[in-house]
Design an enzyme around this catalytic site. Structure first.
Site, PDB file in Angstrom:
ATOM      1  N   GLY A 101      25.094  14.021  37.929  1.00  0.00           N
ATOM      2  CA  GLY A 101      25.800  13.845  36.780  1.00  0.00           C
ATOM      3  C   GLY A 101      25.206  15.792  35.990  1.00  0.00           C
ATOM      4  N   GLY A 149      40.544  52.632  23.072  1.00  0.00           N
ATOM      5  CA  GLY A 149      40.110  52.675  21.996  1.00  0.00           C
ATOM      6  C   GLY A 149      38.597  53.224  21.659  1.00  0.00           C
ATOM      7  CB  SER A 176      28.779  10.367  40.239  1.00  0.00           C
ATOM      8  OG  SER A 176      29.826  10.960  39.004  1.00  0.00           O
ATOM      9  NE  ARG A 201      45.940  61.798  27.685  1.00  0.00           N
ATOM     10  CZ  ARG A 201      46.525  61.275  26.158  1.00  0.00           C
ATOM     11  NH1 ARG A 201      45.864  60.250  25.869  1.00  0.00           N
ATOM     12  NH2 ARG A 201      47.670  62.293  25.911  1.00  0.00           N
ATOM     13  CD  GLU A 226      22.370  10.964  35.614  1.00  0.00           C
ATOM     14  OE1 GLU A 226      22.967  11.658  34.354  1.00  0.00           O
ATOM     15  OE2 GLU A 226      22.657   9.871  35.574  1.00  0.00           O
ATOM     16  CE  LYS A 229      44.210  56.612  29.728  1.00  0.00           C
ATOM     17  NZ  LYS A 229      43.745  57.244  27.852  1.00  0.00           N
ATOM     18  NE  ARG A 266      26.986   7.066  32.310  1.00  0.00           N
ATOM     19  CZ  ARG A 266      26.867   8.485  31.712  1.00  0.00           C
ATOM     20  NH1 ARG A 266      26.542   9.209  32.277  1.00  0.00           N
ATOM     21  NH2 ARG A 266      26.919   8.267  30.356  1.00  0.00           N
ATOM     22  NE  ARG A 285      29.294  10.396  29.427  1.00  0.00           N
ATOM     23  CZ  ARG A 285      29.469  11.855  29.326  1.00  0.00           C
ATOM     24  NH1 ARG A 285      31.145  12.136  28.818  1.00  0.00           N
ATOM     25  NH2 ARG A 285      29.116  12.900  29.299  1.00  0.00           N
ATOM     26  NE  ARG A 335      47.109  50.121  29.323  1.00  0.00           N
ATOM     27  CZ  ARG A 335      46.317  50.653  27.983  1.00  0.00           C
ATOM     28  NH1 ARG A 335      45.016  51.036  28.419  1.00  0.00           N
ATOM     29  NH2 ARG A 335      46.907  50.380  26.521  1.00  0.00           N
ATOM     30  CG  ASP A 381      21.181  13.471  31.674  1.00  0.00           C
ATOM     31  OD1 ASP A 381      19.884  13.707  30.665  1.00  0.00           O
ATOM     32  OD2 ASP A 381      21.340  12.435  32.031  1.00  0.00           O
TER      33      ASP A 381
HETATM   34  C1  PEP Z   1      25.265  14.045  33.227  1.00  0.00           C
HETATM   35  O1  PEP Z   1      24.388  13.532  32.757  1.00  0.00           O
HETATM   36  O2  PEP Z   1      25.718  15.131  33.441  1.00  0.00           O
HETATM   37  C2  PEP Z   1      26.113  12.956  32.585  1.00  0.00           C
HETATM   38  C3  PEP Z   1      27.959  13.315  33.212  1.00  0.00           C
HETATM   39  O3  PEP Z   1      26.004  11.639  31.896  1.00  0.00           O
HETATM   40  P1  PEP Z   1      25.756  11.732  30.839  1.00  0.00           P
HETATM   41  O4  PEP Z   1      26.309  13.585  29.798  1.00  0.00           O
HETATM   42  O5  PEP Z   1      26.363  10.861  29.998  1.00  0.00           O
HETATM   43  O6  PEP Z   1      24.353  11.669  30.474  1.00  0.00           O
HETATM   44 MG    MG Z   2      23.287  12.023  32.153  1.00  0.00          MG
END
Ligand code: PEP
Ligand code: MG
Length: 873
Positions: free
Chosen positions: A766, A102, A764, A93, A745, A23, A617, A561, A337, A769
């Site tokens: 995960g 408030g 990839s 204020r 993972e 303010k 997968r 999946r 604001r 996990d």
């Molecule tokens: C994970 O483990 O991040 C993943 C994508 O596999 P899921 O959740 O199926 O175990």
């Molecule tokens: Mg997993």
């Protein structure tokens, strides 16, 4: 040089929010651009911190600086604190760096006492006004500064009205008000043992200290907790000369937004009241008028306000929320604001402002909250289906979207039905916090009572869930599990449909459609795509999910999946026969039944993706998840397989594990039962070849092996994948390309990622996990204690929702560095839930991953977050 604790408005600017509060900084900025702001000064947030450091005392130096600023203010306003003839009155204020509406305290009309009240009466030629202001001041001072219960003052006021048979405060005469002032002063004397302070300087210092104390009142502390505002930054205090909107019909007060905060439309939007003070608008005692009406009532003032609003928006380059007062025909700006707005308004305003050359595309992208897009992605009713629908009633449009489902009357019943895959509508008289799980599980919420800010409305909007609230036409009987509308009775399990954008309630089930991403949304998304470097994929297991995701802009599937397909009712018997097979032959027979179904799934998905990459997968969960749990289902399965019930129970028992998440799952299954993987690889390859040839899509399947932690696990399965894939290619005379990669993972995999990358063609991550195993928190059970951890300050975030950068994130980074040491071109992405979380996306971008993959409805959020990441957020 002495530290500067107090700033005159003209000494500050908009950049000084941390020191002057939001303010104060904006009052300074407005002053400096020449707008009509009542003069004043700001006591800095550092004074607040110092006040607490000095055991709640203001130092002499601070008091001296306040005194000096006051002298300047007196000179500028040509009024004087405590002067009988021409008294200066001020407002005091709070104003912290972050807006906390408030939560802290304000005191108005400070400077009034038994003598100055007469001066005000004389100047305004309105004794009643003077005494009304005086009694309001004593009441506020007693309440805020001296912490005397407000009810004590209210009682005096009520008694006075009662005695004279008045209905409204406005009927109180000057003499009544004088008596009230006397009574109020007596309360103060009785409660504090001291007279009401007559010296305005004492009043001022006491008021400033009270505002500092209000920084730590209960509601301010919980507001900061809820909004992640630090507790140690303190509040500033703004001392400003008073202007009055209640000096007659040439005065007034109001609040306006420079654009419509609900839709974003570029048109002044606001309300005002003639002959009123600020609180009167907020308190809703009188119904305010539309700002447009000011044009007729005070054309000159309207013109000036309109121009000032435009100037402020231009200056701040964002929608402003402005408070103003008109005192005897003169306009004053009291506050500006950044205006709070809905997601739709934010999008609309951002796009319009780029087109108006007010901001750049980059600024537009950075200004939006990716998570808020969720509100715009909700389904609507199919136009044709809606034409035949029977309208039952109309309630309040509490949270947008369309929903259809069976009615249930308790959160518990909704949860059970939803777990069975039913579409549900939670119907309640009104909701309470205990209903939260049911509200979450339901497709929509309908309540008989409660307004736009009722629990149901607020919570549903937060969840982005369709809700119609306050639908008074329905009579809900929760005990009898039914509701009645206009004589029609609806029992548990009957279908209804809700439109949360219009408040309409319909009979029966109405088909819903997913929204088109066009207009402003489409434009913002297109701009986001220009800036982002991360690719956005989706996690999808069905052709339908895949198409929805493509419509939202997904550029591929990052995780399909396959187990979700195994749960299909029609194939579960074959899957179970496969699991319970006693020989390889039996297992292969069952797999042969599954193969065409799997292939069909993949054909559907490849078609929906039209040549975009698809990562499939291999089977991941422990096998017992596919077996029945209820006695009756076990009996049926035993009969189907021609074995005794006892044997069946024993086999199922044998497959149970103490820690299934750490048990026989992921690549371990394929190592024990290669024929399962072989069937899946064949289905993936045959489907890809078929779709490539038939539709001419450039399908390049990416086959992904889950839960690898040992280099040899991967090399063993990589060979199986390639053997089968090559075999299918020969059989089908195809030269199709494919990739073989792995999920990363398991913590061990991140540490030997350089070895895995020797064979793997992509990684990839995960992160679900990986978080589970890094923390050693079961992802299915941690919810029960993570809340305690958050409450006790042990964790700030749930690591399953937002990536733990220091721990899990560091493992991801290590793996990415090691992987690229071996294979610089290695493709890497994330397919855990974190792939749809903006904060996590900023991190994944920063460590140079190629893509994130998230659920279809998160794709636009991820696109925007990825653009923000590229723009340095
Ligand atoms: C994970 O483990 O991040 C993943 C994508 O596999 P899921 O959740 O199926 O175990
Ligand atoms: Mg997993």
């Amino acid at each position: 040089m002495l530290k500067k604790w107090v700033y005159l408005f003209e000494e500050g600017n908009a950049e000084m929010k941390a020191l002057l509060g939001g303010k104060g900084a904006n009052l300074a900025e407005m002053t400096n651009i020449g707008l009509p702001v009542p003069q004043g000064f700001t006591v800095t947030t550092e004074v607040c911190t110092e006040y607490y450091n000095q055991s709640e005392k203001l130092s002499d130096e601070i008091i001296t600086q306040i005194d000096k600023s006051l002298v300047i203010l007196e000179a500028k306003t040509e009024k004087q604190f405590g002067n009988k003839e021409n008294p200066l009155l001020v407002s005091v204020r709070s104003g912290a760096k972050f807006s906390m509406p408030g939560m802290m305290d304000t005191i108005l009309n400070l400077g009034l006492n038994d003598e100055t009240v007469a001066g005000i009466a004389k100047i305004t030629k309105n004794e009643r006004f003077a005494f009304d202001s005086y009694r309001r001041f004593i009441q506020m001072f007693g309440d805020v500064v001296q912490e005397i219960p407000k009810a004590e003052f209210d009682k005096i006021l009520e008694d006075a009205k009662h005695k004279n048979s008045y209905k409204d405060d406005t009927q109180l005469t000057t003499d009544d008000l004088k008596e009230i002032v006397v009574a109020y002063k007596k309360i103060i004397k009785d409660e504090t043992g001291k007279d009401f302070p007559m010296d305005p300087k004492d009043q001022l210092l006491m008021a400033i200290e009270a505002v500092f104390r209000s920084w730590n009142n209960k509601r301010a502390i919980s507001y900061r907790n809820m909004n992640d505002i630090p507790h140690d930054i303190g509040t500033a205090v703004n001392v400003q000369s008073m202007v009055y909107g209640n000096m007659g019909d040439d005065s007034g007060t109001g609040v306006a937004f420079t654009r419509n905060p609900a839709t974003g439309q570029n048109k002044l939007f606001g309300e005002f009241l003639i002959n009123a003070q600020g609180e009167d608008v907020v308190a809703g005692i009188r119904t305010p008028k539309n700002i447009d009406d000011l044009k007729d009532i005070m054309p000159e003032v309207y013109k000036q306000f309109h121009e000032t609003a435009a100037l402020l928006e231009n200056h701040y380059k964002d929608m402003q929320d402005i408070e103003f007062t008109i005192e005897k025909g003169k306009l004053y700006m009291l506050q500006t604001r950044t205006g709070k707005r809905t997601a739709a308004a934010a999008l609309c305003a951002a796009v319009d402002m780029v087109k108006e050359d007010l901001i750049t595309k980059e600024e537009a992208i950075l200004r939006l909250d990716p998570l808020s897009l969720d509100q715009l992605l909700h389904p609507t009713f199919e136009t044709e289906a809606l034409k035949n629908a029977e309208l039952l009633a109309t309630g309040l449009p509490a949270s947008p979207g369309a929903a259809t489902g069976k009615v249930y009357f308790t959160a518990e019943a909704v949860c059970t039905a939803a777990a069975n895959g039913e579409e549900t509508i939670l119907v309640r008289k009104e909701t309470s916090p205990e209903d939260i799980e049911g509200m979450y599980a339901a497709n929509g919420i309908l309540t008989a009572r409660g307004g736009m800010t009722s629990h149901a409305a607020v919570v549903a909007r937060g969840m982005g869930k369709c809700c119609v609230a306050g639908c008074e036409a329905i009579k809900v009987d929760e005990a009898a599990k039914q509701f009645v509308i206009g004589g029609q009775v609806f029992k548990e399990g009957d279908y209804i449909s809700l439109n949360g954008s219009t408040g309409k309630v319909y009979k029966g089930s109405i088909k819903t459609v997913t929204p088109e991403l066009s207009g402003h949304f489409g434009e913002i998304m297109a701009w986001a795509d220009e800036f982002r470097t991360l690719t956005i994929r989706t996690n999808a297991d069905t052709p339908n999910d895949a198409s929805v995701a493509v419509r939202f802009g997904a550029e591929g599937i990052g995780l399909c999946r396959t187990e979700h397909m195994f749960f299909d009712e029609k194939r579960l018997p074959s899957v179970r026969r496969m699991i319970l097979a006693e020989s390889k032959e039996q297992r292969e027979k069952a797999l042969a039944e599954i193969l065409p179904m799997q292939k069909g799934d993949f054909i559907g998905i490849y078609k929906a993706m039209e040549g975009r990459p698809v990562t499939v997968r291999l089977l991941d969960p422990p096998l017992h998840e596919f077996l029945p749990k209820e006695a009756r289902d076990i009996e049926l399965l035993a009969a189907d397989l021609g074995i005794s019930n006892e044997d069946m129970v024993e086999v199922i028992h044998g497959l149970e594990e103490f820690n299934p998440m750490l048990g026989h799952r992921g690549c371990r299954l394929a190592i024990t039962f290669p024929e399962i993987a072989e069937m899946q690889i064949r289905a993936i390859m045959e489907a890809a070849i078929e779709v490539k040839e038939k539709y001419n899509f450039d399908v390049v399947p990416e086959i992904m092996i889950p839960l690898v932690g040992i280099k040899e696990e991967f090399t063993y399965l990589d060979k199986i994948v390639r053997d089968i894939a090559e075999l299918v290619k020969v059989e089908k005379k195809s030269d199709i390309k494919y990739l073989v990669g792995t999920m990363i993972e398991i913590p061990r995999a991140t540490l030997i990622a350089d070895q895995i990358a020797e064979t793997a063609e992509f990684f990839s991550f995960g992160t679900n996990d990986l978080t589970q195993m890094t923390y050693g928190f079961s992802r299915d059970d941690a919810g029960s204690f993570i809340t305690d951890y958050k409450e006790k300050g042990i964790l700030t975030n749930d690591p399953f929702q937002s990536i733990d950068v220091e721990g899990v994130g560091s493992l991801v980074q290590t793996a990415s560095i090691l992987g690229r040491q071996t294979k610089p071109e290695l493709k890497m992405g994330v397919c855990g839930e974190h792939g749809g979380d903006p904060k996590s996306i900023y991190f994944f971008h920063s460590i140079g991953l190629n893509y994130v993959s998230c659920s279809p409805f998160r794709v636009p959020i991820a696109r925007l977050a990825a653009a923000q990441a590229a723009l340095g957020k």
